[in-house]
Design an enzyme around this catalytic site. Structure first.
Site, mmCIF file in Angstrom:
data_model
loop_
_atom_site.group_PDB
_atom_site.id
_atom_site.type_symbol
_atom_site.label_atom_id
_atom_site.label_comp_id
_atom_site.label_asym_id
_atom_site.label_seq_id
_atom_site.Cartn_x
_atom_site.Cartn_y
_atom_site.Cartn_z
ATOM 1 N N CYS A 133 4.268 -1.270 -12.132
ATOM 2 C CA CYS A 133 4.510 0.065 -13.115
ATOM 3 C C CYS A 133 5.611 -0.381 -13.957
ATOM 4 O O CYS A 133 6.691 0.472 -14.133
ATOM 5 C CB CYS A 133 4.975 1.280 -12.109
ATOM 6 S SG CYS A 133 6.161 0.770 -10.971
ATOM 7 N N ALA A 151 0.929 -1.365 -0.003
ATOM 8 C CA ALA A 151 -0.070 -0.031 -0.036
ATOM 9 C C ALA A 151 0.885 1.197 0.080
ATOM 10 O O ALA A 151 0.225 2.187 -0.593
ATOM 11 C CB ALA A 151 -0.796 -0.034 1.235
ATOM 12 N N ALA A 152 1.928 1.318 0.370
ATOM 13 C CA ALA A 152 2.613 2.650 0.772
ATOM 14 C C ALA A 152 3.193 3.151 -0.592
ATOM 15 O O ALA A 152 3.422 2.358 -1.576
ATOM 16 C CB ALA A 152 4.063 2.148 1.598
#
Lengths: 182, 643
Positions: free
Chosen positions: B495, B372-373
């Protein structure tokens, strides 16, 4: 994760009462869902009970935060409110201070509110009263304590302090590493 | 020449204690003070011990020698008889040159500066020093000038010097221009595109380029040319140069121009055509436009856009999103406005909206964000859930958690718990989720502009470690989902743009768990790659989406939506060729217990499983009847794929 003890509850509520007075009742007895206070380490969290149930499954060492952190107990046992509870405080605040756009930045950088930056203030605000600071657009920026009552404010010169800043939204950026959240 | 002079001067000035510089300098340039009114003093350069007597008060040096020969002669001769070095001035170091033969009558001695060390002329000296130091390099020019035009004013002499300098520079520029034209011609030659005659093609194949020091512009134009050739190789191929050589040279040029490692260049060329590779690499050099996401818990896009525009921010809404704004330029720092600090928006890249849009979280659900960070996607999920239900944010890095907690509080998220667990351990918790978002740690090939060190630092080992983690994480994510939820969804995103980190991981999941790929729900983006360098993946992986900076103008990204059909692990063996699959089967065995015995038994179990195949199919059919019609169809599809 454990509930607050009696003494802890007294400390927390006393602090909250400075800002929202008797509205603390509204924090506890909510109609939509049951909220409660929990303590994780030294921090006090205000959180829904359903979330508490979910968080109970996670081990104590691995759990870092539940719901909203209201503040923490200092080394000597005092309770200090943090900017993270601003949303709740601003909902139930009794005394409010609005500042002009020109001094928004100054407040967010950590300065006190001066007479020159004061836009509005609720009537009959006593001295040393906890207040929430807003922008003219009603966006909460932080909270503090009044240095002067509303009546006295009118006669101040522009560079006098009106509200002592205690916590502001700029801390999210300024104090990231400072132990605010870790 | 000048050095000789210096030597001579030194010799002559032995009785000086003179400052060397001044010795050198003063002899060269005629000081203004000496032009008129003072008797011209000869230079010390000539190795003549004789000092001529002070000549006639010829005021300036422009006097014609012819005019007064007789008088001069007489004067000189008469003086010569005296012939002794006359201390003409205060300084004993002034020496005068004279011609001792019969030419003395009409030959004028060279007039140079006297070496004036006297205190009176200190200021003058300094000025002269400066001039002389400039003129030191021009000694040779000086001499020529003096020889030819001894009667020029010093100003004119300097002017002549400047002209000669300018002429020299012009000549050099002309030369450069000519060489560059020649180079261009070489490049443009139709027959031999870009491969100069002097370079052996074998040399280029040997990949040694240190010798050739090409300018970056040359390399870039060569890259463009070669890419152009590859666009239509049949017609544009140069003679005598093989495709391999051209490719090797192109890769070498790209490596030198952009700074990527061999491993990454290999990766890009496997993924894209040469033209697309070039445009991708170019897009990696620049940043994508700044975008923000409006926090719908606190404000609406329209209102916030109005507020920001009043502050002097030039922005536009993002067309494919309801909460995105793209910032073109701003007079205030976008990451520090009071609205930002009050949590009304989040600075986030546009590509990061996509996995959450695909996940489509609903209110009152239990959702897990595994990595999540710093919390951009987590807060987005909470906003879509409207602060209802339960959101669990997890990250393995404790150091990144303060930022996550800060963002959650700032954005006013109240339904979130933050934990610091290894994602692989989450399935063992007594809690199951409705949806899981796995934004897996990756090599970051899609965000090179944020971290250019990726270009040279990433290696094959990094890829192997990354993909191993990703495989474990995706299986854990699938295991953490409660199959009985109305929509048991897992979204996998990275990504990065490599196939090894994306499609291969999905294929791994498809092989080991009962999941299927769903339509991502995103309108744009390239489909996932199903066949890559001999590896073939399941056709449904086409539904995943790939994004590139050069085609979508957002960060490189990959999003895939999976739906869980059934609990448990797939133990069926693929009946087609066993290649890398074998290794993965063994990994499975290790997952289950990891003893040698198990591995030995595993082969037996495989055979048994194959034998039991029809029985299992029946089981599945029964189970699928219990669940909805949707999964019925999907179960059927599964059967056909594995049979």
């Amino acid at each position: 994760m454990r509930p607050l003890t009696e003494e802890e509850t007294k400390l927390v509520f006393a602090k909250l009462a400075c800002y929202i007075g008797r509205n603390i009742q509204l924090l506890i007895d909510r109609k939509d869902e049951n909220y409660c206070f929990r303590v994780l380490g030294k921090r006090v969290y205000y959180v829904k009970e359903s979330i508490v149930r979910a968080a109970n499954c996670i081990g104590r060492d691995d759990l870092l935060s539940v719901g909203t952190c209201f503040g923490k107990f200092t080394h000597n046992g005092q309770f200090r409110l943090q900017v993270t509870c601003l949303d709740y405080l601003s909902q139930y605040a009794k005394y409010k201070v609005w500042i002009k756009p020109s001094s928004e930045n100054s407040f967010v950088y950590g300065n006190h509110v001066l007479k020159a930056g004061l836009g509005r203030i609720t009537d009959n605000t006593p001295v040393n009263q906890g207040v929430i600071v807003y922008t003219m657009g009603d966006i909460p920026l932080g909270f503090g304590t009044t240095a002067k009552s509303t009546a006295d404010c009118r006669h101040l010169d522009p560079s006098a302090i009106v509200v002592y800043r205690q916590s502001d939204v700029g801390e999210y950026v300024r104090n990231e590493d400072d132990g605010l959240f870790s | 020449m000048s050095s000789k002079r210096i030597a001579i001067k030194k010799g002559n000035n032995s009785n000086g204690g003179q400052h060397k510089k001044s010795v050198v300098s003063k002899s060269n340039v005629v000081s203004k003070s000496n032009v008129r009114g003072r008797k011209p003093v000869a230079s010390v350069a000539a190795p003549s011990s004789k000092k001529a007597p002070p000549p006639v008060d010829s005021d300036d040096d422009d006097d014609d020698n012819d005019d007064v020969p007789t008088t001069k002669k007489s004067l000189l001769s008469s003086d010569e008889e005296e012939a002794q070095p006359v201390a003409r001035t205060n300084n004993s170091n002034i020496k005068m040159k004279a011609f001792s033969d019969e030419n003395a009558s009409w030959l004028k001695p060279k007039t140079k500066l006297p070496m004036n060390e006297s205190d009176d002329d200190i200021s003058g000296d300094d000025g002269e020093d400066e001039d002389d130091e400039d003129g030191e390099g021009e000694d040779s020019d000086d001499e020529e000038i003096d020889e030819n035009d001894a009667d020029l004013l010093p100003v004119e002499r300097r002017a002549l010097k400047e002209e000669k300098k300018a002429a020299k520079i012009r000549a050099e520029a002309e030369e450069d221009f000519q060489t560059s034209i020649r180079q261009d011609e070489l490049m443009d030659a139709d027959d031999d595109l870009g491969v100069p005659d002097d370079i052996d093609t074998e040399e280029t194949a040997l990949i040694d380029s240190e010798g050739r020091e090409d300018a970056l512009e040359d390399i870039y134009s060569r890259i463009q040319e070669t890419v152009g050739i590859f666009a239509n190789f049949k017609e544009r191929r140069p003679e005598g140069v093989s495709r391999d050589d051209l490719m090797i040279r192109l890769r070498r040029d790209i490596k030198r121009y952009f700074g990527y490692s061999d491993f990454l260049i290999e990766l890009y060329f496997n993924l894209f055509s040469p033209a697309e590779t070039l445009s991708h690499l170019e897009s990696n050099e620049t940043s994508r436009p700044l975008t923000i996401r409006v926090n719908t818990l606190k404000n609406t896009r329209r209102d916030l856009a109005q507020i920001l525009m009043n502050k002097g921010v030039n922005l536009d809404p993002i067309k494919w999103s309801k909460v995105g704004l793209v910032i073109y330029e701003s007079q205030v720092p976008v990451g520090a406005t009071p609205e930002y600090l009050a949590g009304h928006y989040m600075v986030q890249s546009a590509a990061s909206f996509l996995p959450v849009m695909s996940l489509d979280p609903q209110p009152n659900e239990k959702i897990l964000d595994m990595c999540a960070a710093p919390g951009g996607k987590t807060t987005h999920i909470a906003a879509l859930m409207k602060n209802t239900g339960t959101l669990n944010a997890n990250d393995i890095h404790k150091g990144r958690l303060p930022a996550l907690v800060a963002n959650l509080h700032r954005m006013g998220v109240t339904n979130c718990t933050v934990s610091n667990l290894d994602g692989r351990k989450i399935p063992s918790l007594p809690i199951k989720f409705n949806r899981v978002l796995l934004d897996a740690p990756c090599m970051g090939l899609g965000v090179v502009h944020k971290d250019p060190s990726v270009k040279s630092s990433k290696t094959e080992d990094d890829m192997r470690i990354c993909t191993e983690t990703q495989r474990h994480l995706i299986l854990a994510a699938i295991d953490a989902v409660d199959v009985s939820s109305p929509e048991p969804i897992i979204v996998y995103s990275t990504c990065s743009i490599s196939v090894e980190e994306n499609e291969e991981i999905i294929a791994h999941a498809l092989k080991h768990r009962w999941v299927k790929v769903e339509d991502s729900g995103l309108e744009f983006g390239a489909p996932g790659i199903v066949s890559f360098r001999g590896k073939k993946f399941h056709q449904s992986i086409e539904k995943s989406r790939r994004y590139y900076p050069h085609s979508n103008n957002i960060d490189g990204f990959f999003v895939c939506k999976l739906r869980k059909i059934q609990d448990g692990k797939k133990e069926k063996v693929q009946t087609h060729k066993q290649t890398a699959d074998d290794v993965e089967e063994e990994d499975l065995a290790e997952e289950r217990g990891g003893s040698l015995l198990l591995k030995a038994n595993y082969k037996q179990n495989q055979a048994k499983a194959a034998a039991n195949a029809p029985a299992k199919k029946q089981k599945k059919r029964k189970q699928s009847k219990k669940t909805s019609g949707k999964s019925n169809a999907s179960a059927k599809r599964l059967k056909t794929s594995t049979s």
